[in-house]
Design a protein around this motif. Structure first.
Motif, short mmCIF file in Angstrom:
data_model
loop_
_atom_site.label_atom_id
_atom_site.label_comp_id
_atom_site.label_asym_id
_atom_site.label_seq_id
_atom_site.Cartn_x
_atom_site.Cartn_y
_atom_site.Cartn_z
N LYS A 79 0.83 -1.20 0.00
CA LYS A 79 0.00 0.00 0.00
C LYS A 79 0.87 1.26 0.00
N MET A 80 1.91 1.26 0.82
CA MET A 80 2.78 2.45 0.90
C MET A 80 3.41 2.73 -0.46
N ARG A 81 3.87 1.66 -1.11
CA ARG A 81 4.50 1.80 -2.42
C ARG A 81 3.49 2.34 -3.42
N GLN A 82 2.29 1.76 -3.41
CA GLN A 82 1.26 2.17 -4.38
C GLN A 82 0.90 3.64 -4.21
N MET A 83 0.82 4.11 -2.96
CA MET A 83 0.34 5.47 -2.71
C MET A 83 1.46 6.48 -2.51
N GLY A 84 2.71 6.01 -2.39
CA GLY A 84 3.82 6.93 -2.22
C GLY A 84 3.81 7.61 -0.86
N VAL A 85 3.24 6.95 0.14
CA VAL A 85 3.21 7.49 1.51
C VAL A 85 3.80 6.41 2.41
N ASP A 86 4.68 6.80 3.36
CA ASP A 86 5.34 5.74 4.14
C ASP A 86 5.04 5.81 5.63
N VAL A 87 3.95 6.47 5.99
CA VAL A 87 3.53 6.53 7.39
C VAL A 87 2.07 6.06 7.46
N PRO A 88 1.76 5.11 8.36
CA PRO A 88 0.37 4.66 8.47
C PRO A 88 -0.56 5.76 8.97
N SER A 89 -1.85 5.56 8.75
CA SER A 89 -2.85 6.55 9.16
C SER A 89 -4.03 5.79 9.78
N ILE A 90 -4.96 6.53 10.33
CA ILE A 90 -6.20 5.89 10.78
C ILE A 90 -7.39 6.66 10.24
#
Ligand code: OOG
Ligand code: MG
Length: 267
Positions: free
Chosen positions: A74-85
Protein backbone atom coordinates in the motif's frame (compact mmCIF):
# COMPACT_ATOMS: atom_id res chain seq x y z
CA UNK A 1 1.45 13.26 16.75
CA UNK A 2 4.89 14.73 16.67
CA UNK A 3 3.38 17.87 15.13
CA UNK A 4 1.02 20.50 16.47
CA UNK A 5 -2.06 22.20 15.11
CA UNK A 6 -1.22 25.25 12.99
CA UNK A 7 -4.58 25.91 11.29
CA UNK A 8 -7.09 28.31 12.77
CA UNK A 9 -10.46 26.96 13.87
CA UNK A 10 -12.00 28.69 10.83
CA UNK A 11 -9.61 26.91 8.46
CA UNK A 12 -10.30 23.53 10.08
CA UNK A 13 -14.04 24.07 9.58
CA UNK A 14 -13.51 25.28 6.01
CA UNK A 15 -11.44 22.24 5.08
CA UNK A 16 -13.89 19.90 6.80
CA UNK A 17 -16.77 21.35 4.79
CA UNK A 18 -14.73 20.93 1.62
CA UNK A 19 -13.99 17.26 2.34
CA UNK A 20 -17.56 16.56 3.46
CA UNK A 21 -18.89 18.12 0.25
CA UNK A 22 -16.54 16.03 -1.90
CA UNK A 23 -17.52 12.85 -0.02
CA UNK A 24 -21.26 13.52 -0.31
CA UNK A 25 -21.24 14.68 -3.93
CA UNK A 26 -18.59 12.17 -5.04
CA UNK A 27 -16.47 14.78 -6.78
CA UNK A 28 -12.69 14.93 -6.80
CA UNK A 29 -11.04 18.00 -5.30
CA UNK A 30 -7.41 19.21 -5.22
CA UNK A 31 -5.18 17.94 -2.42
CA UNK A 32 -5.63 20.14 0.66
CA UNK A 33 -1.88 20.78 0.79
CA UNK A 34 -2.10 22.70 -2.49
CA UNK A 35 -3.82 25.52 -0.62
CA UNK A 36 -2.24 24.77 2.77
CA UNK A 37 1.30 23.53 2.00
CA UNK A 38 2.32 23.96 5.63
CA UNK A 39 -0.46 21.90 7.13
CA UNK A 40 0.68 19.31 9.66
CA UNK A 41 -0.50 15.82 10.50
CA UNK A 42 -2.10 17.26 13.65
CA UNK A 43 -4.05 19.69 11.44
CA UNK A 44 -5.21 16.75 9.31
CA UNK A 45 -6.47 14.81 12.32
CA UNK A 46 -8.22 17.99 13.52
CA UNK A 47 -10.11 18.03 10.19
CA UNK A 48 -10.86 14.29 10.43
CA UNK A 49 -12.11 14.79 13.99
CA UNK A 50 -14.35 17.66 12.90
CA UNK A 51 -15.69 15.50 10.04
CA UNK A 52 -16.50 12.70 12.51
CA UNK A 53 -18.33 15.13 14.82
CA UNK A 54 -20.36 16.46 11.90
CA UNK A 55 -21.40 12.99 10.74
CA UNK A 56 -22.31 11.96 14.29
CA UNK A 57 -24.38 15.15 14.66
CA UNK A 58 -26.18 14.11 11.43
CA UNK A 59 -27.16 10.78 13.03
CA UNK A 60 -24.38 8.54 11.68
CA UNK A 61 -23.18 6.03 14.27
CA UNK A 62 -19.50 5.33 14.96
CA UNK A 63 -18.96 1.56 14.63
CA UNK A 64 -15.19 1.39 14.61
CA UNK A 65 -11.91 2.46 13.08
CA UNK A 66 -9.44 1.47 10.37
CA UNK A 67 -5.69 1.51 10.04
CA UNK A 68 -4.38 2.47 6.60
CA UNK A 69 -1.09 2.38 4.74
CA UNK A 70 0.13 -0.41 7.02
CA UNK A 71 1.64 -2.65 4.33
CA UNK A 72 4.61 -2.01 2.04
CA UNK A 73 2.39 -2.80 -0.96
CA UNK A 74 0.00 0.00 0.00
CA UNK A 75 2.78 2.45 0.90
CA UNK A 76 4.50 1.80 -2.42
CA UNK A 77 1.26 2.17 -4.38
CA UNK A 78 0.34 5.47 -2.71
CA UNK A 79 3.82 6.93 -2.22
CA UNK A 80 3.21 7.49 1.51
CA UNK A 81 5.34 5.74 4.14
CA UNK A 82 3.53 6.53 7.39
CA UNK A 83 0.37 4.66 8.47
CA UNK A 84 -2.85 6.55 9.16
CA UNK A 85 -6.20 5.89 10.78
CA UNK A 86 -9.80 6.69 9.90
CA UNK A 87 -13.21 6.26 11.49
CA UNK A 88 -15.96 3.89 10.35
CA UNK A 89 -19.70 4.56 10.61
CA UNK A 90 -22.83 2.48 10.13
CA UNK A 91 -23.46 4.28 6.82
CA UNK A 92 -20.30 2.77 5.33
CA UNK A 93 -21.16 -0.86 6.21
CA UNK A 94 -22.50 -3.14 3.48
CA UNK A 95 -23.69 -6.75 3.78
CA UNK A 96 -21.60 -9.53 2.29
CA UNK A 97 -22.29 -10.12 -1.42
CA UNK A 98 -24.80 -7.27 -1.63
CA UNK A 99 -24.80 -5.00 -4.68
CA UNK A 100 -22.69 -1.97 -3.79
CA UNK A 101 -23.63 1.22 -5.64
CA UNK A 102 -20.71 3.05 -7.21
CA UNK A 103 -22.45 6.17 -8.54
CA UNK A 104 -21.90 7.81 -5.14
CA UNK A 105 -18.14 7.16 -5.20
CA UNK A 106 -15.37 8.87 -7.20
CA UNK A 107 -12.85 6.16 -8.16
CA UNK A 108 -13.29 3.18 -5.83
CA UNK A 109 -10.67 0.52 -5.14
CA UNK A 110 -10.91 -2.65 -3.05
CA UNK A 111 -8.57 -3.98 -0.39
CA UNK A 112 -8.52 -7.24 1.59
CA UNK A 113 -7.96 -6.87 5.31
CA UNK A 114 -8.10 -8.74 8.60
CA UNK A 115 -10.77 -7.16 10.83
CA UNK A 116 -10.87 -7.34 14.61
CA UNK A 117 -13.96 -7.13 16.82
CA UNK A 118 -13.00 -5.99 20.30
CA UNK A 119 -14.39 -7.50 23.51
CA UNK A 120 -12.63 -5.09 25.91
CA UNK A 121 -11.79 -1.39 25.85
CA UNK A 122 -8.28 -0.41 24.80
CA UNK A 123 -6.51 2.80 25.63
CA UNK A 124 -3.06 4.08 24.67
CA UNK A 125 -0.36 5.22 24.84
CA UNK A 126 1.86 2.19 25.06
CA UNK A 127 -0.69 -0.26 23.63
CA UNK A 128 1.06 -3.40 22.32
CA UNK A 129 -0.01 -6.21 20.00
CA UNK A 130 -0.29 -8.46 23.08
CA UNK A 131 -2.76 -5.97 24.61
CA UNK A 132 -4.70 -6.01 21.33
CA UNK A 133 -4.90 -9.80 21.19
CA UNK A 134 -6.04 -9.96 24.82
CA UNK A 135 -8.83 -7.46 24.05
CA UNK A 136 -9.93 -9.14 20.77
CA UNK A 137 -13.24 -11.01 20.73
CA UNK A 138 -12.72 -12.47 17.27
CA UNK A 139 -11.24 -11.74 13.86
CA UNK A 140 -12.88 -11.97 10.45
CA UNK A 141 -11.99 -11.20 6.85
CA UNK A 142 -13.07 -7.89 5.35
CA UNK A 143 -13.09 -6.05 2.07
CA UNK A 144 -12.63 -2.33 2.28
CA UNK A 145 -13.78 -0.13 -0.59
CA UNK A 146 -11.63 2.97 -0.41
CA UNK A 147 -12.29 6.13 -2.41
CA UNK A 148 -9.96 9.08 -2.36
CA UNK A 149 -11.71 12.39 -2.79
CA UNK A 150 -8.55 13.80 -4.41
CA UNK A 151 -7.90 14.10 -8.15
CA UNK A 152 -6.31 11.02 -9.68
CA UNK A 153 -6.31 9.17 -6.31
CA UNK A 154 -3.07 11.09 -5.62
CA UNK A 155 -2.37 12.58 -2.23
CA UNK A 156 0.09 13.09 0.60
CA UNK A 157 -0.28 11.93 4.20
CA UNK A 158 -1.71 15.29 5.35
CA UNK A 159 -4.43 15.32 2.67
CA UNK A 160 -5.46 11.66 2.97
CA UNK A 161 -5.81 11.79 6.77
CA UNK A 162 -8.12 14.82 6.46
CA UNK A 163 -10.16 12.76 3.95
CA UNK A 164 -10.66 10.11 6.66
CA UNK A 165 -7.96 7.93 5.09
CA UNK A 166 -10.12 7.37 1.98
CA UNK A 167 -12.77 5.46 3.96
CA UNK A 168 -15.89 4.81 1.90
CA UNK A 169 -17.48 1.34 2.35
CA UNK A 170 -16.60 -1.90 4.06
CA UNK A 171 -17.84 -5.48 4.09
CA UNK A 172 -17.13 -7.99 6.85
CA UNK A 173 -17.88 -11.64 6.36
CA UNK A 174 -16.35 -15.05 5.90
CA UNK A 175 -15.74 -17.11 9.00
CA UNK A 176 -15.19 -15.37 12.33
CA UNK A 177 -12.46 -17.04 14.41
CA UNK A 178 -10.89 -16.59 17.82
CA UNK A 179 -7.51 -14.95 17.38
CA UNK A 180 -5.97 -17.48 19.79
CA UNK A 181 -6.82 -20.34 17.44
CA UNK A 182 -4.83 -18.89 14.53
CA UNK A 183 -1.39 -17.68 13.64
CA UNK A 184 -2.50 -14.24 12.50
CA UNK A 185 0.91 -13.56 10.97
CA UNK A 186 0.85 -16.25 8.33
CA UNK A 187 -2.63 -16.07 6.83
CA UNK A 188 -2.54 -16.17 3.06
CA UNK A 189 -5.09 -14.25 0.99
CA UNK A 190 -5.99 -14.28 -2.69
CA UNK A 191 -8.03 -11.37 -4.04
CA UNK A 192 -9.99 -12.25 -7.17
CA UNK A 193 -11.74 -9.85 -9.51
CA UNK A 194 -14.23 -11.30 -11.97
CA UNK A 195 -12.83 -14.77 -11.36
CA UNK A 196 -9.20 -13.88 -11.98
CA UNK A 197 -6.46 -13.39 -9.43
CA UNK A 198 -5.89 -9.66 -8.99
CA UNK A 199 -3.52 -9.70 -5.99
CA UNK A 200 -2.26 -12.03 -3.29
CA UNK A 201 -0.35 -11.75 -0.07
CA UNK A 202 0.05 -12.81 3.53
CA UNK A 203 -1.09 -11.07 6.70
CA UNK A 204 2.48 -10.49 7.91
CA UNK A 205 2.60 -7.79 5.21
CA UNK A 206 0.68 -5.62 7.69
CA UNK A 207 3.41 -4.27 10.02
CA UNK A 208 4.68 -7.83 10.58
CA UNK A 209 1.41 -8.80 12.32
CA UNK A 210 -2.08 -7.26 11.89
CA UNK A 211 -2.42 -6.80 15.68
CA UNK A 212 0.53 -4.36 15.44
CA UNK A 213 -1.63 -2.15 13.22
CA UNK A 214 -4.42 -2.15 15.78
CA UNK A 215 -1.93 -1.26 18.55
CA UNK A 216 -0.64 1.61 16.40
CA UNK A 217 -4.23 2.76 15.85
CA UNK A 218 -4.96 2.72 19.60
CA UNK A 219 -1.81 4.78 20.23
CA UNK A 220 -2.81 7.35 17.59
CA UNK A 221 -6.30 7.48 19.15
CA UNK A 222 -4.66 8.24 22.50
CA UNK A 223 -2.92 11.23 20.94
CA UNK A 224 -6.33 12.40 19.75
CA UNK A 225 -7.77 11.97 23.24
CA UNK A 226 -9.83 8.92 22.19
CA UNK A 227 -9.89 5.24 23.11
CA UNK A 228 -11.16 2.08 21.43
CA UNK A 229 -14.32 0.79 23.11
CA UNK A 230 -15.37 -2.86 23.36
CA UNK A 231 -17.62 -3.78 20.43
CA UNK A 232 -15.57 -1.78 17.92
CA UNK A 233 -15.02 -3.18 14.43
CA UNK A 234 -11.42 -2.42 13.45
CA UNK A 235 -9.69 -3.04 10.12
CA UNK A 236 -5.93 -3.54 10.16
CA UNK A 237 -5.13 -2.30 6.63
CA UNK A 238 -4.86 -3.66 3.11
CA UNK A 239 -2.49 -6.61 2.77
CA UNK A 240 -1.92 -6.09 -0.96
CA UNK A 241 -2.15 -3.06 -3.23
CA UNK A 242 -5.72 -1.81 -3.81
CA UNK A 243 -7.55 -2.89 -6.98
CA UNK A 244 -9.83 -0.49 -8.95
CA UNK A 245 -13.44 -1.62 -9.49
CA UNK A 246 -16.29 -0.50 -11.73
CA UNK A 247 -19.97 -1.36 -12.16
CA UNK A 248 -20.39 -4.99 -13.19
CA UNK A 249 -17.28 -6.20 -11.34
CA UNK A 250 -17.37 -8.67 -8.50
CA UNK A 251 -14.55 -9.40 -6.10
CA UNK A 252 -13.86 -12.13 -3.60
CA UNK A 253 -11.10 -12.24 -1.00
CA UNK A 254 -10.23 -15.86 -0.14
CA UNK A 255 -8.48 -16.04 3.19
CA UNK A 256 -6.70 -19.03 4.63
CA UNK A 257 -8.52 -20.11 7.85
CA UNK A 258 -11.06 -17.24 7.65
CA UNK A 259 -13.13 -18.22 4.62
CA UNK A 260 -14.09 -15.82 1.85
CA UNK A 261 -15.76 -12.45 1.69
CA UNK A 262 -17.23 -11.03 -1.51
CA UNK A 263 -18.75 -7.90 -2.94
CA UNK A 264 -20.32 -6.93 -6.25
CA UNK A 265 -20.67 -3.51 -7.78
CA UNK A 266 -23.46 -1.78 -9.67
CA UNK A 267 -23.89 1.69 -11.10
C1 OOG B 1 -5.48 5.43 2.04
C2 OOG B 1 -6.20 4.38 2.83
C3 OOG B 1 -5.38 3.13 2.94
C4 OOG B 1 -5.29 0.74 3.70
O1 OOG B 1 -5.90 -0.28 4.04
O2 OOG B 1 -4.08 0.77 3.53
C5 OOG B 1 -6.10 1.96 3.49
C6 OOG B 1 -5.51 5.12 0.57
O3 OOG B 1 -4.72 4.30 0.11
O4 OOG B 1 -6.32 5.73 -0.14
O5 OOG B 1 -7.29 1.92 3.74
MG1 MG C 1 -7.95 -0.11 4.03
Amino acid sequence: MSTSITLSREDVVRLTERVEGAQKRAVAIPKLTEEYPGMTLADSYAVQNELRQRYLAQGHRLVGWKAGLTSKAKMRQMGVDVPSIGFLTDRMARPENSAITLSDLVHPRVECEVAFVMKADLKGPGCTSADVLAATGYVLPAIEIIDSRFHGFKFDLESVVADNSSSARFVGGGRARYADDLDLRTLGVVLEKNGEIAAMGASAAVLGHPAEAIAMLVNILAELGESLPAGSFVMSGGITEAIPVKAGDHVIARFQELGSVGARFVA
